[in-house]
Every structure is written in structure tokens, then in C-alpha cells.
Enzyme design. Structure first.
Site, short mmCIF file in Angstrom:
data_model
loop_
_atom_site.label_atom_id
_atom_site.label_comp_id
_atom_site.label_asym_id
_atom_site.label_seq_id
_atom_site.Cartn_x
_atom_site.Cartn_y
_atom_site.Cartn_z
N GLU A 43 0.86 -1.19 0.00
CA GLU A 43 0.00 0.00 0.00
C GLU A 43 0.89 1.24 0.00
O GLU A 43 1.55 1.54 1.00
CB GLU A 43 -0.91 0.02 1.23
N LYS A 134 -11.41 -1.28 6.16
CA LYS A 134 -10.20 -1.12 6.97
C LYS A 134 -10.60 -0.63 8.35
O LYS A 134 -11.17 0.46 8.48
CB LYS A 134 -9.24 -0.12 6.32
#
Length: 216
Positions: A43, A134
Site C-alpha cells: 500500500e 479497513k
């Protein structure tokens, strides 16, 4: 099909490296060290200068590695999301849910992982087509929060970020997380230029993941 393939790659990766750096060069060196250690979920946060260039170069570098999945993090709006997607980002992560960003990702069939902390926020994300939520910051909630949320929302896929360590990673998975995000502790050695230590830490995370999944 592309979106489903990326989701499978994310879940298979298990541990997603949340990469922050002070420069493009540092970000690339950190990423190489992480992949060398066996971690394949990347990420690239948009707090990194020229983050879209980092994404573009990583996509080229790992074009022949089917397991590596490159996404963009700290994406605050749809404009940034589109910029990241055009640079090659395979998924988009935000610190909070944003409807316009969700719509942009749906348009391009790109998974969107927004940060959520409450059942209300998670429900809104699910209605917008989000496949993985998330949980951020995970350190505020703790692993047991995942199983508590999945009681009324068993269909929600949760990836905690923040507060995940080698010591408690097993607890996050035991409570129902589909993957975890790690950053600070993994990347800390970069500040002293010790990229070999990052590789070593990445190896430890992957070995722990294999133990948790019973894949020794």
C-alpha cells in the site's frame, strides 16, 4: 473479474505493508526490501512525495510477479483515487469512507478499502459496494472488536491497520480479520538505512502468517 482477482490477491497476501517514506527513492528501497522478505501486499500512501510515480515504477518492476499487488493509501478524495488508478494502483485505501471515492473505484472496478470504526460507518460502506473495510485505527479497538462487529454484520470483511504487531497478529485473525495492515514497526529501520532489517522483519511477518494459517 479484475476486481475479484485483486481481492483474492489481497486476502492471499494476508499482511499488507503500509508504506510511508520521506522520498520516492526511500519508498522504492523500502518496498524492494519488503518484497525480498516475502510480503506481496503493498500500500503506497499518498503522503509520499510523487506517490503516483512510485506506484507506476513498482507496477513495472513487478510486472512478472503475479503475487505482488500494489495499491494506493491515504487517498482522501476521488481525484486522488483516479490519479492513483491511472498510475496502476490495483486497490484504493482511505483513512475514512468517502462516497465519491467509492463511486470512482466502482467505475473502474477497483476495490475500495475505507477506514471505518463503527457499525454505522461499516454499513454505509457496504451499501456503497465496499468489499473489505479497513478498521482504523486498530489500536483503539483491539482484536476482540472484530468478532464483536461480525456478530451483527457477519458479511463484513475487516482488515485492521494500526496496532497490528508480530505479537498480536494471531489474535486479529482468530477474531475474524481477513488480512492485516502493518506499517510503523516494519518500516522503522528505514530511518537508519537498515533495509536488511526490514527484509528480516517482513520474513517474520510472513512466517507468522503461515503459522496462523497452518501453512508451514
Amino acid at each position: 473479474m479484475k476486481k475479484i482477482k485483486v481481492l483474492h490477491k489481497l486476502i492471499n497476501s494476508g499482511v499488507i505493508a503500509v508504506i510511508r517514506a520521506d522520498s520516492k527513492d526511500e519508498a522504492l528501497r523500502v518496498t524492494d526490501a519488503i518484497v525480498k522478505g516475502g510480503m506481496t501486499g503493498l500500500e503506497i500512501t499518498f503522503t509520499i512525495p510523487n506517490a503516483e510515480e512510485v506506484i507506476r515504477e513498482l507496477k513495472e518492476s513487478y510486472a512478472n510477479n503475479e503475487e505482488v499487488v500494489v495499491g494506493a493509501g491515504t487517498v482522501l478524495d476521488a481525484t486522488t483515487a483516479r490519479m492513483a488508478i491511472l498510475a496502476g494502483a490495483e486497490y484504493i485505501v482511505s483513512p475514512s469512507f468517502d462516497q465519491k471515492t467509492a463511486e470512482c473505484c466502482n467505475l473502474y472496478q477497483i476495490p475500495y478499502l475505507p477506514g471505518c470504526m463503527t457499525i454505522t460507518e461499516m454499513s454505509a460502506a457496504l451499501r456503497a459496494g465496499v468489499d473489505i473495510v479497513k478498521l482504523f485505527p486498530g489500536s483503539v479497538c483491539g482484536p476482540s472488536f472484530v468478532s464483536a462487529v461480525k456478530a451483527p454484520l457477519p458479511q463484513v470483511n475487516i482488515m485492521p491497520t494500526g496496532g497490528v504487531s508480530l505479537e498480536n497478529m494471531d489474535q486479529w485473525f482468530a477474531n475474524g480479520s481477513v488480512a492485516v495492515g502493518v506499517g510503523g514497526g516494519l518500516l522503522a529501520p528505514a530511518k537508519t538505512g537498515d533495509f536488511d532489517k526490514i527484509t528480516n522483519l517482513a520474513q517474520k511477518y510472513i512466517q507468522q502468517l503461515k503459522t496462523i494459517r497452518g501453512d508451514r
